[in-house]
Scaffold this active site. Structure first.
Site, PDB file in Angstrom:
ATOM      1  N   ASN A  47      -1.175   2.480  -8.879  1.00 45.86           N
ATOM      2  CA  ASN A  47      -1.987   2.912 -10.025  1.00 45.86           C
ATOM      3  C   ASN A  47      -3.426   2.976  -9.538  1.00 45.86           C
ATOM      4  OD1 ASN A  47      -3.198   0.267 -10.383  1.00 45.86           O
ATOM      5  ND2 ASN A  47      -1.206  -0.334 -11.195  1.00 45.86           N
ATOM      6  N   GLY A  63       7.263  -2.030 -10.520  1.00 44.57           N
ATOM      7  CA  GLY A  63       8.053  -1.015  -9.829  1.00 44.57           C
ATOM      8  C   GLY A  63       7.902  -1.074  -8.321  1.00 44.57           C
ATOM      9  N   GLY A  91       9.311   6.574 -12.647  1.00 39.63           N
ATOM     10  CA  GLY A  91       9.659   5.262 -13.187  1.00 39.63           C
ATOM     11  C   GLY A  91       8.844   4.965 -14.425  1.00 39.63           C
ATOM     12  N   ASP A 112      15.961   0.774  -0.629  1.00 38.67           N
ATOM     13  CA  ASP A 112      14.684   0.110  -0.863  1.00 38.67           C
ATOM     14  C   ASP A 112      13.669   0.625   0.160  1.00 38.67           C
ATOM     15  OD1 ASP A 112      12.552  -1.640  -1.017  1.00 38.67           O
ATOM     16  OD2 ASP A 112      13.777  -3.449  -0.976  1.00 38.67           O
ATOM     17  N   ILE A 113      12.620   1.249  -0.320  1.00 36.92           N
ATOM     18  CA  ILE A 113      11.643   1.877   0.586  1.00 36.92           C
ATOM     19  C   ILE A 113      10.928   0.840   1.467  1.00 36.92           C
ATOM     20  CG2 ILE A 113       9.632   1.877  -0.961  1.00 36.92           C
ATOM     21  CD1 ILE A 113       9.151   4.812  -0.019  1.00 36.92           C
ATOM     22  N   ASP A 130       5.402  -0.326  -6.484  1.00 36.83           N
ATOM     23  CA  ASP A 130       4.103  -0.902  -6.107  1.00 36.83           C
ATOM     24  C   ASP A 130       4.234  -2.421  -5.932  1.00 36.83           C
ATOM     25  OD1 ASP A 130       1.393  -1.128  -5.641  1.00 36.83           O
ATOM     26  OD2 ASP A 130       0.784  -0.746  -7.710  1.00 36.83           O
TER      27      ASP A 130
HETATM   28  P1  ADP Z   1       5.601   5.246 -11.343  1.00 36.41           P
HETATM   29  O1  ADP Z   1       4.678   4.291 -12.066  1.00 36.41           O
HETATM   30  O2  ADP Z   1       4.849   6.219 -10.449  1.00 36.41           O
HETATM   31  O3  ADP Z   1       6.566   5.922 -12.264  1.00 36.41           O
HETATM   32  P2  ADP Z   1       7.573   3.262 -10.463  1.00 36.41           P
HETATM   33  O4  ADP Z   1       7.375   2.253  -9.379  1.00 36.41           O
HETATM   34  O5  ADP Z   1       7.693   2.748 -11.853  1.00 36.41           O
HETATM   35  O6  ADP Z   1       6.386   4.342 -10.282  1.00 36.41           O
HETATM   36  O7  ADP Z   1       8.879   4.101 -10.168  1.00 36.41           O
HETATM   37  C1  ADP Z   1       8.988   5.136  -9.241  1.00 36.41           C
HETATM   38  C2  ADP Z   1      10.420   5.163  -8.725  1.00 36.41           C
HETATM   39  O8  ADP Z   1      10.557   4.182  -7.686  1.00 36.41           O
HETATM   40  C3  ADP Z   1      11.488   4.811  -9.772  1.00 36.41           C
HETATM   41  O9  ADP Z   1      12.583   5.698  -9.610  1.00 36.41           O
HETATM   42  C4  ADP Z   1      11.898   3.386  -9.391  1.00 36.41           C
HETATM   43  O10 ADP Z   1      13.258   3.101  -9.739  1.00 36.41           O
HETATM   44  C5  ADP Z   1      11.757   3.454  -7.892  1.00 36.41           C
HETATM   45  N1  ADP Z   1      11.622   2.183  -7.167  1.00 36.41           N
HETATM   46  C6  ADP Z   1      11.253   0.955  -7.622  1.00 36.41           C
HETATM   47  N2  ADP Z   1      11.268   0.059  -6.610  1.00 36.41           N
HETATM   48  C7  ADP Z   1      11.650   0.744  -5.483  1.00 36.41           C
HETATM   49  C8  ADP Z   1      11.877   0.386  -4.114  1.00 36.41           C
HETATM   50  N3  ADP Z   1      11.708  -0.865  -3.678  1.00 36.41           N
HETATM   51  N4  ADP Z   1      12.277   1.362  -3.242  1.00 36.41           N
HETATM   52  C9  ADP Z   1      12.453   2.635  -3.658  1.00 36.41           C
HETATM   53  N5  ADP Z   1      12.256   3.038  -4.932  1.00 36.41           N
HETATM   54  C10 ADP Z   1      11.868   2.102  -5.836  1.00 36.41           C
END
Ligand code: ADP
Length: 172
Positions: free
Chosen positions: A23, A31, A123, A9-10, A33
């Site tokens: 966005n 996601g 994502g 988890d980032i 964000d």
């Molecule tokens: P985008 O709209 O740019 O595609 P998303 O947030 O939908 O962005 O997804 C980008 C990537 O981040 C996906 O692989 C998703 O599984 C991942 N992701 C979602 N939440 C987290 C998090 N808390 N930490 C790391 N990666 C995440």
């Protein structure tokens, strides 16, 4: 610049800056964000509203990057960038490369030494994970050295981590 692949988890990373796949409204989304806004707390949304009012009335363009404080995160800064949306026909690899390059440039301007990136556009925005991994790793690998010493790619799930490890082997 050292490149590391981390599964997790980032929002939990103890680095100087984390990058948000935002966005262009900067007003929150799903996601990563949504996770970053929840973890950083409500002041982040206030800071984003202020950015919109003062500097970005038309929103943040695809491929550009801008920083806010990290508020309740361990990270001191959040660098927001807008990935291209595959489903909306935004399929230029240069736009995705620009997200990584511009975010890194903002991190260097801030004097950050460690930066964590998610898999931008892989994502909800629908890009193929191998293509995202390849563009992400090659862009960071060829970036000019500055203050940033460590770049982490922090990824959800073993398949994404595998795609990034494989891209890293190709440049390394
Ligand atoms: P985008 O709209 O740019 O595609 P998303 O947030 O939908 O962005 O997804 C980008 C990537 O981040 C996906 O692989 C998703 O599984 C991942 N992701 C979602 N939440 C987290 C998090 N808390 N930490 C790391 N990666 C995440």
């Amino acid at each position: 610049m050292r490149i590391e692949i981390v599964e997790g988890d980032i929002t939990r990373r103890d680095v100087d800056a984390i990058v948000n796949a935002a966005n262009s409204s900067l007003l929150g989304g799903g996601g990563v964000d949504g996770a970053i806004h929840r973890a950083a707390g409500p002041e982040l949304l206030e800071a984003c509203r202020e950015l919109r009012r003062v500097r970005l009335p038309g929103g943040l363009p695809v491929g550009a990057a801008v920083a806010t404080p990290g508020f309740q995160l361990a990270a001191r800064w959040i660098i927001h960038t807008v990935g291209p949306n595959w489903h909306a026909g935004e399929r230029d690899p240069g736009l995705l490369a620009s997200c990584f390059a511009e975010s890194l440039a903002v991190a260097q301007d801030l004097g950050a030494e460690s930066v964590a990136f998610p898999a931008i556009s892989a994502g909800i925005y629908g890009w193929d994970r191998r293509e995202v991994a390849s563009i992400a790793v090659s862009t960071v690998h060829t970036a000019a050295p500055g203050s940033v010493e460590v770049v982490e790619f922090v990824l959800f799930g073993p398949e994404m981590a595998r795609a990034f490890r494989s891209a890293l082997r190709e440049v390394g």
